[in-house]
Write an enzyme that holds these catalytic residues in place. Sequence first.
Site, PDB file in Angstrom:
ATOM      1  NE  ARG A  35     -25.276  -2.086  23.882  1.00  0.00           N
ATOM      2  CZ  ARG A  35     -25.175  -1.936  22.611  1.00  0.00           C
ATOM      3  NH1 ARG A  35     -26.082  -1.842  21.944  1.00  0.00           N
ATOM      4  NH2 ARG A  35     -23.924  -2.261  22.025  1.00  0.00           N
ATOM      5  CE  LYS A 197     -11.933  -9.938   5.581  1.00  0.00           C
ATOM      6  NZ  LYS A 197     -12.930  -9.254   4.899  1.00  0.00           N
ATOM      7  N   GLY A 353     -15.992  -5.520  19.533  1.00  0.00           N
ATOM      8  CA  GLY A 353     -16.838  -6.783  19.701  1.00  0.00           C
ATOM      9  C   GLY A 353     -16.536  -7.988  20.104  1.00  0.00           C
ATOM     10  N   GLY A 376     -17.692  -0.051  17.669  1.00  0.00           N
ATOM     11  CA  GLY A 376     -17.220   1.139  16.313  1.00  0.00           C
ATOM     12  C   GLY A 376     -16.619   2.280  17.107  1.00  0.00           C
TER      13      GLY A 376
END
Length: 395
Positions: A35, A197, A353, A376
């Site tokens: 990062r 999911k 992720g 996200g």
Amino acid sequence: MRTLNDFNFKDKKAIIRVDFNVPLDENFNVTDANRIEAAKPTIDKILADGGSVILMSHLGRPKGAEDKYSLRHIVAKVSEVFGVPVQFASDCIGEPATTAAANLQPGQVLLLENLRFYKEEEAGDVDFARQLAALGDIYVNDAFGTAHRAHASTTIIAQFFATSKCFGTLLAKEIESLNKVLKNSEKPVTAVLGGSKVSSKITVIENILDKVDHMIIGGGMTFTFVKALGGSVGNSICEDDKQELALEILRLAKEKGVQIHIPVDVVAADDFSNTANTQIVDVKAIPEGWQGLDAGPKSLANFKEVILASKTILWNGPLGVFEMPTFAAGTIALGDYIAEATANGAFSLVGGGDSVAAVKQFGFEEKMSYVSTGGGAMLEMLEGRTLPGIAAILE
């Protein structure tokens, strides 16, 4: 879209929101500097113009001013990556920050203390944002990982810089790469959606059905679709309450002319363990007591054909439980196919992720067109939402 190239930073102080929420070991050494390295092109441009840089970031989830979350621990690593000595202010507002910012000379870099030592940061407090804004002349947002949050330093601060605000190199590249998939894609477009999911991906699926030609479903989501279609999934992970939804997705896809590709065979195991007994079985006939943990060879051959014929590829989520070597083969094979398609001229975007972790773990990072830095934030863009941190610069 205003970027760094729209400004000359000579004698200007750029206050930059970066995402330096990096992992530290027990001795406070940075264990992954990705990062920090990602922000370097932005810093280089400003310093080359003859400007100075004030960096603001959060680290972890502190409850007040906790030393273990102090950004002073990363000063040495930031200095090493940027190739300039980085100064540190022991606070992000107030006298320490004001004095350090006022004394900053062209070519110098200042890192402010952790923004989240103040609850006002996450609350999006206007007065806190005003104090941060007073430190610089031009506001640069280069933190895609936090662009989906309306925090003081990512969104609210922008209102104090009417025309002197822009995207940093990293954030501009993220937006450009996502737009390349969602708005300006070369066909055929294939989305690979993995993970466990259906419920966590439903809004992504709904938003991108209009934009893709093929959708490969992998990972644990597979079994909700298979069971909905009348198959036996044994002990595989399955969202029984989402079977109607799975059928609705298949109906919608057919209506829109999107081809959905579901695994036809799987590597099944008699236990959720790397040392479990395994067998390759038809995805619709997984025996009781067994669970599907990776895509099988026939499925991979089908996926390879689709991916190698694609011009634009979005990869979000692994095909199996890649954290266990026994069940990593499908995800590795998928990485190989996407890398080959990319080498042949396709545009590939990896985000979310687990798929980013897999790409890094198996050495595919340099073989993809773009690997997103924000999990996200990227998911919310794929869902069709406008991110507050991006909207604040565009206003």
